[in-house]
Design a protein around this motif. Structure first.
Motif, PDB file in Angstrom:
ATOM      1  N   PHE A 181      12.513  13.989 -28.643  1.00  0.00           N
ATOM      2  CA  PHE A 181      13.042  12.452 -27.669  1.00  0.00           C
ATOM      3  C   PHE A 181      13.132  11.557 -28.137  1.00  0.00           C
ATOM      4  CE2 PHE A 181      11.096   8.690 -26.246  1.00  0.00           C
ATOM      5  CZ  PHE A 181      11.502   8.290 -25.482  1.00  0.00           C
ATOM      6  N   MET A 182      12.310  11.712 -29.896  1.00  0.00           N
ATOM      7  CA  MET A 182      13.300  10.554 -30.840  1.00  0.00           C
ATOM      8  C   MET A 182      14.159  10.818 -31.072  1.00  0.00           C
ATOM      9  SD  MET A 182      10.979   8.416 -30.914  1.00  0.00           S
ATOM     10  CE  MET A 182      11.673   7.272 -31.680  1.00  0.00           C
ATOM     11  N   ALA A 183      15.222  12.323 -30.784  1.00  0.00           N
ATOM     12  CA  ALA A 183      16.179  13.094 -31.143  1.00  0.00           C
ATOM     13  C   ALA A 183      17.204  12.027 -29.842  1.00  0.00           C
ATOM     14  CB  ALA A 183      16.385  14.365 -31.643  1.00  0.00           C
ATOM     15  N   PHE A 184      16.511  12.641 -29.150  1.00  0.00           N
ATOM     16  CA  PHE A 184      17.540  12.138 -27.491  1.00  0.00           C
ATOM     17  C   PHE A 184      17.802  10.937 -27.874  1.00  0.00           C
ATOM     18  CE2 PHE A 184      16.950   9.740 -23.585  1.00  0.00           C
ATOM     19  CZ  PHE A 184      18.234  10.169 -22.924  1.00  0.00           C
ATOM     20  N   VAL A 185      16.627   9.894 -28.183  1.00  0.00           N
ATOM     21  CA  VAL A 185      16.894   8.067 -28.796  1.00  0.00           C
ATOM     22  C   VAL A 185      18.112   8.201 -28.855  1.00  0.00           C
ATOM     23  CG1 VAL A 185      15.678   6.327 -28.899  1.00  0.00           C
ATOM     24  CG2 VAL A 185      14.492   7.610 -27.407  1.00  0.00           C
ATOM     25  N   THR A 186      18.357   8.957 -30.387  1.00  0.00           N
ATOM     26  CA  THR A 186      19.063   8.497 -31.020  1.00  0.00           C
ATOM     27  C   THR A 186      20.565   8.964 -30.910  1.00  0.00           C
ATOM     28  OG1 THR A 186      17.550   8.930 -32.989  1.00  0.00           O
ATOM     29  CG2 THR A 186      20.048   7.903 -33.177  1.00  0.00           C
ATOM     30  N   VAL A 187      20.089   9.442 -29.969  1.00  0.00           N
ATOM     31  CA  VAL A 187      22.170  10.122 -29.432  1.00  0.00           C
ATOM     32  C   VAL A 187      21.867   9.507 -28.631  1.00  0.00           C
ATOM     33  CG1 VAL A 187      23.490  12.038 -28.847  1.00  0.00           C
ATOM     34  CG2 VAL A 187      21.807  12.670 -30.576  1.00  0.00           C
ATOM     35  N   ALA A 188      21.714   9.218 -27.687  1.00  0.00           N
ATOM     36  CA  ALA A 188      22.096   8.244 -26.416  1.00  0.00           C
ATOM     37  C   ALA A 188      22.150   6.857 -27.156  1.00  0.00           C
ATOM     38  CB  ALA A 188      20.161   8.084 -25.409  1.00  0.00           C
ATOM     39  N   ALA A 189      21.471   5.966 -28.272  1.00  0.00           N
ATOM     40  CA  ALA A 189      21.715   5.226 -28.570  1.00  0.00           C
ATOM     41  C   ALA A 189      23.549   5.200 -29.294  1.00  0.00           C
ATOM     42  CB  ALA A 189      20.901   4.591 -29.862  1.00  0.00           C
ATOM     43  N   PHE A 190      23.632   6.447 -29.683  1.00  0.00           N
ATOM     44  CA  PHE A 190      24.824   6.379 -30.078  1.00  0.00           C
ATOM     45  C   PHE A 190      25.923   6.220 -28.920  1.00  0.00           C
ATOM     46  CE2 PHE A 190      28.511   8.422 -32.084  1.00  0.00           C
ATOM     47  CZ  PHE A 190      28.956   8.060 -33.009  1.00  0.00           C
ATOM     48  N   VAL A 191      25.658   7.398 -28.584  1.00  0.00           N
ATOM     49  CA  VAL A 191      26.686   7.799 -26.589  1.00  0.00           C
ATOM     50  C   VAL A 191      26.965   6.384 -26.219  1.00  0.00           C
ATOM     51  CG1 VAL A 191      27.407   8.788 -25.149  1.00  0.00           C
ATOM     52  CG2 VAL A 191      26.572  10.076 -26.956  1.00  0.00           C
ATOM     53  N   GLY A 192      25.249   5.792 -26.138  1.00  0.00           N
ATOM     54  CA  GLY A 192      25.978   4.600 -24.917  1.00  0.00           C
ATOM     55  C   GLY A 192      26.942   3.011 -25.692  1.00  0.00           C
ATOM     56  N   ALA A 193      26.650   3.037 -27.166  1.00  0.00           N
ATOM     57  CA  ALA A 193      26.966   1.697 -27.908  1.00  0.00           C
ATOM     58  C   ALA A 193      28.950   2.049 -28.172  1.00  0.00           C
ATOM     59  CB  ALA A 193      26.928   1.616 -28.999  1.00  0.00           C
ATOM     60  N   LYS A 194      29.175   4.298 -28.127  1.00  0.00           N
ATOM     61  CA  LYS A 194      30.371   3.940 -28.154  1.00  0.00           C
ATOM     62  C   LYS A 194      31.214   4.845 -26.934  1.00  0.00           C
ATOM     63  CE  LYS A 194      33.012   8.229 -30.743  1.00  0.00           C
ATOM     64  NZ  LYS A 194      33.746   8.466 -29.439  1.00  0.00           N
ATOM     65  N   GLU A 195      30.921   4.608 -26.331  1.00  0.00           N
ATOM     66  CA  GLU A 195      31.810   5.377 -24.669  1.00  0.00           C
ATOM     67  C   GLU A 195      30.472   4.708 -23.467  1.00  0.00           C
ATOM     68  OE1 GLU A 195      30.955  10.334 -25.060  1.00  0.00           O
ATOM     69  OE2 GLU A 195      32.012   8.816 -26.075  1.00  0.00           O
ATOM     70  N   GLY A 196      29.676   4.145 -23.583  1.00  0.00           N
ATOM     71  CA  GLY A 196      28.398   4.776 -22.144  1.00  0.00           C
ATOM     72  C   GLY A 196      28.389   5.404 -21.610  1.00  0.00           C
ATOM     73  N   PHE A 197      27.146   5.931 -21.288  1.00  0.00           N
ATOM     74  CA  PHE A 197      26.740   6.947 -20.117  1.00  0.00           C
ATOM     75  C   PHE A 197      27.164   7.712 -18.952  1.00  0.00           C
ATOM     76  CE2 PHE A 197      23.642   4.421 -21.828  1.00  0.00           C
ATOM     77  CZ  PHE A 197      23.312   5.352 -23.190  1.00  0.00           C
ATOM     78  N   MET A 198      28.713   7.138 -18.472  1.00  0.00           N
ATOM     79  CA  MET A 198      29.465   7.095 -17.073  1.00  0.00           C
ATOM     80  C   MET A 198      30.385   8.839 -18.152  1.00  0.00           C
ATOM     81  SD  MET A 198      29.180   5.374 -15.019  1.00  0.00           S
ATOM     82  CE  MET A 198      30.133   6.023 -14.066  1.00  0.00           C
ATOM     83  N   ILE A 199      29.533   9.994 -17.584  1.00  0.00           N
ATOM     84  CA  ILE A 199      29.585  11.534 -18.214  1.00  0.00           C
ATOM     85  C   ILE A 199      29.971  12.421 -16.757  1.00  0.00           C
ATOM     86  CG2 ILE A 199      29.115  13.593 -18.757  1.00  0.00           C
ATOM     87  CD1 ILE A 199      26.892  11.773 -20.751  1.00  0.00           C
ATOM     88  N   GLU A 200      31.182  13.020 -17.097  1.00  0.00           N
ATOM     89  CA  GLU A 200      31.657  13.740 -15.542  1.00  0.00           C
ATOM     90  C   GLU A 200      31.200  15.112 -15.901  1.00  0.00           C
ATOM     91  OE1 GLU A 200      35.667  12.442 -14.414  1.00  0.00           O
ATOM     92  OE2 GLU A 200      35.289  10.634 -13.945  1.00  0.00           O
ATOM     93  N   ILE A 201      30.732  15.677 -15.447  1.00  0.00           N
ATOM     94  CA  ILE A 201      30.547  16.659 -15.292  1.00  0.00           C
ATOM     95  C   ILE A 201      30.812  18.031 -14.745  1.00  0.00           C
ATOM     96  CG2 ILE A 201      28.009  19.253 -16.400  1.00  0.00           C
ATOM     97  CD1 ILE A 201      26.490  16.743 -16.730  1.00  0.00           C
ATOM     98  N   SER A 202      31.421  19.114 -14.330  1.00  0.00           N
ATOM     99  CA  SER A 202      32.114  19.635 -14.172  1.00  0.00           C
ATOM    100  C   SER A 202      31.281  21.000 -12.941  1.00  0.00           C
ATOM    101  CB  SER A 202      33.901  20.704 -14.658  1.00  0.00           C
ATOM    102  OG  SER A 202      32.946  21.227 -15.739  1.00  0.00           O
ATOM    103  N   ALA A 203      31.452  21.800 -12.154  1.00  0.00           N
ATOM    104  CA  ALA A 203      30.504  22.409 -11.746  1.00  0.00           C
ATOM    105  C   ALA A 203      30.781  24.127 -12.333  1.00  0.00           C
ATOM    106  CB  ALA A 203      31.265  22.682 -10.545  1.00  0.00           C
ATOM    107  N   GLU A 204      30.899  24.260 -13.190  1.00  0.00           N
ATOM    108  CA  GLU A 204      31.360  25.059 -14.510  1.00  0.00           C
ATOM    109  C   GLU A 204      30.546  24.809 -15.182  1.00  0.00           C
ATOM    110  OE1 GLU A 204      33.948  23.844 -13.269  1.00  0.00           O
ATOM    111  OE2 GLU A 204      35.051  25.376 -11.705  1.00  0.00           O
ATOM    112  N   SER A 205      30.259  23.666 -15.758  1.00  0.00           N
ATOM    113  CA  SER A 205      29.730  23.349 -16.903  1.00  0.00           C
ATOM    114  C   SER A 205      28.469  23.037 -16.809  1.00  0.00           C
ATOM    115  CB  SER A 205      29.925  21.855 -17.371  1.00  0.00           C
ATOM    116  OG  SER A 205      31.720  22.028 -18.104  1.00  0.00           O
ATOM    117  N   ILE A 206      27.857  22.806 -15.142  1.00  0.00           N
ATOM    118  CA  ILE A 206      26.181  22.501 -15.336  1.00  0.00           C
ATOM    119  C   ILE A 206      24.907  23.851 -15.359  1.00  0.00           C
ATOM    120  CG2 ILE A 206      24.920  22.809 -13.053  1.00  0.00           C
ATOM    121  CD1 ILE A 206      26.506  21.479 -11.475  1.00  0.00           C
TER     122      ILE A 206
END
Length: 289
Positions: A181-206
């Motif tokens: 969970f702490m790893a997730f919080v760390t990554v989430a903080a970086f991704v949110g600051a860098k590019e936001g949380f609008m992540i598009e996921i294709s059907a093949e990637s699920i």
């Protein structure tokens, strides 16, 4: 201890498939790390609650600090490693990242008072040379930033292992869930600051995202952390090289990559060194008996 060692070896082989699974995911490296830590941490908390587990970290604040540092180091290390992949390639990045066990081995005698025996030194030298032969520098390093990321990921690896071992009161599934969970919080903080949380996921990637997050990250991290807390740090360092070895072998089996003669020699050195380090015990000194 034998059970913990077998569990550790299994999860290293499981982690070796991360690269193959990630290759089927149409996301950036940071987004992949974000998704795997999110799914992994959520799954561990669900398993913990379904098993009627009770949180104890509130009674062990010092251990919670150690767990948090370990988790932050894990998330940071993964991001640095994936960035190094894009900058200087997988082979050179792996060589940098897996210098982390060297740091762990050197510090173990100081922090955990583990004796650095001649057998362990020979075993470690064998797997290190084998690692160099298996991965080999296939391309010249042209990015100093990429090299810095790779070496920094090795430092994060060492911090992750050492601080995880220092947390002795909070164990098992609770410990693994908190670290991830702490790893997730760390990554989430970086991704949110860098590019936001609008992540598009294709059907093949699920499906590969679910496998990577649930099995390889959630269950994998539980097996990993619950095993290393019962093993000597030197064993963790030496056997840890089975992970990149399994990645190479799996790429040969599933992707059709070929092995060069020197890489085959490297494989024997890694496996032989790991077996030698665990099976050969130094003779007791009769004068001390």
């Amino acid at each position: 201890m034998k059970k913990a060692l077998l569990k550790y070896i299994f999860v290293l082989l499981l982690f070796g498939s991360n690269g193959i699974i990630a290759s089927y995911i149409d996301l950036s490296s940071y987004e992949i790390v974000f998704m795997r830590t999110m799914i992994g941490s959520l799954s561990l908390f669900v398993f913990f609650l379904l098993g009627r587990g009770k949180f104890t970290f509130t009674f062990h604040k010092k251990d919670f600090v150690f767990i948090s540092v370990s988790g932050i180091a894990m998330g940071t290390g993964w991001m640095l490693l994936y960035e190094a992949y894009t900058q200087i390639g997988v082979s050179v990045s792996s060589l940098c990242y897996y210098s982390g066990p060297i740091i762990v081995m050197l510090l173990s005698s100081l922090i955990f008072k583990e004796k650095l025996t001649f057998v362990k030194i020979i075993a470690f030298a064998s797997v290190l040379v084998g690692m160099l032969l298996v991965n080999g520098c296939e391309r010249a390093v042209t990015s100093s930033f990429g090299l810095l990321c790779g070496l920094s990921s090795a430092v994060m690896y060492a911090i992750m292992v050492i601080f995880s071992r220092k947390a002795t009161s909070v164990t098992g599934l609770e410990k693994s869930a908190l670290q991830l969970f702490m790893a997730f919080v760390t990554v989430a903080a970086f991704v949110g600051a860098k590019e936001g949380f609008m992540i598009e996921i294709s059907a093949e990637s699920i499906l590969p995202i679910i496998i990577l997050g649930l099995l390889n990250t959630g269950i994998g991290c539980y097996l990993y952390f619950s095993s290393i807390e019962k093993l000597p740090v030197l064993t963790v360092a030496i056997c840890g090289y089975l992970e990149p070895l399994s990645a190479v072998l799996l790429s040969v089996i599933f992707i059709g990559e070929t092995l060069l003669p020197l890489q085959i020699v490297g494989i024997f050195l890694i496996v032989g060194g790991a077996v030698f380090g665990e099976c050969v015990k130094p003779k007791a000194n009769p004068s001390k008996q």
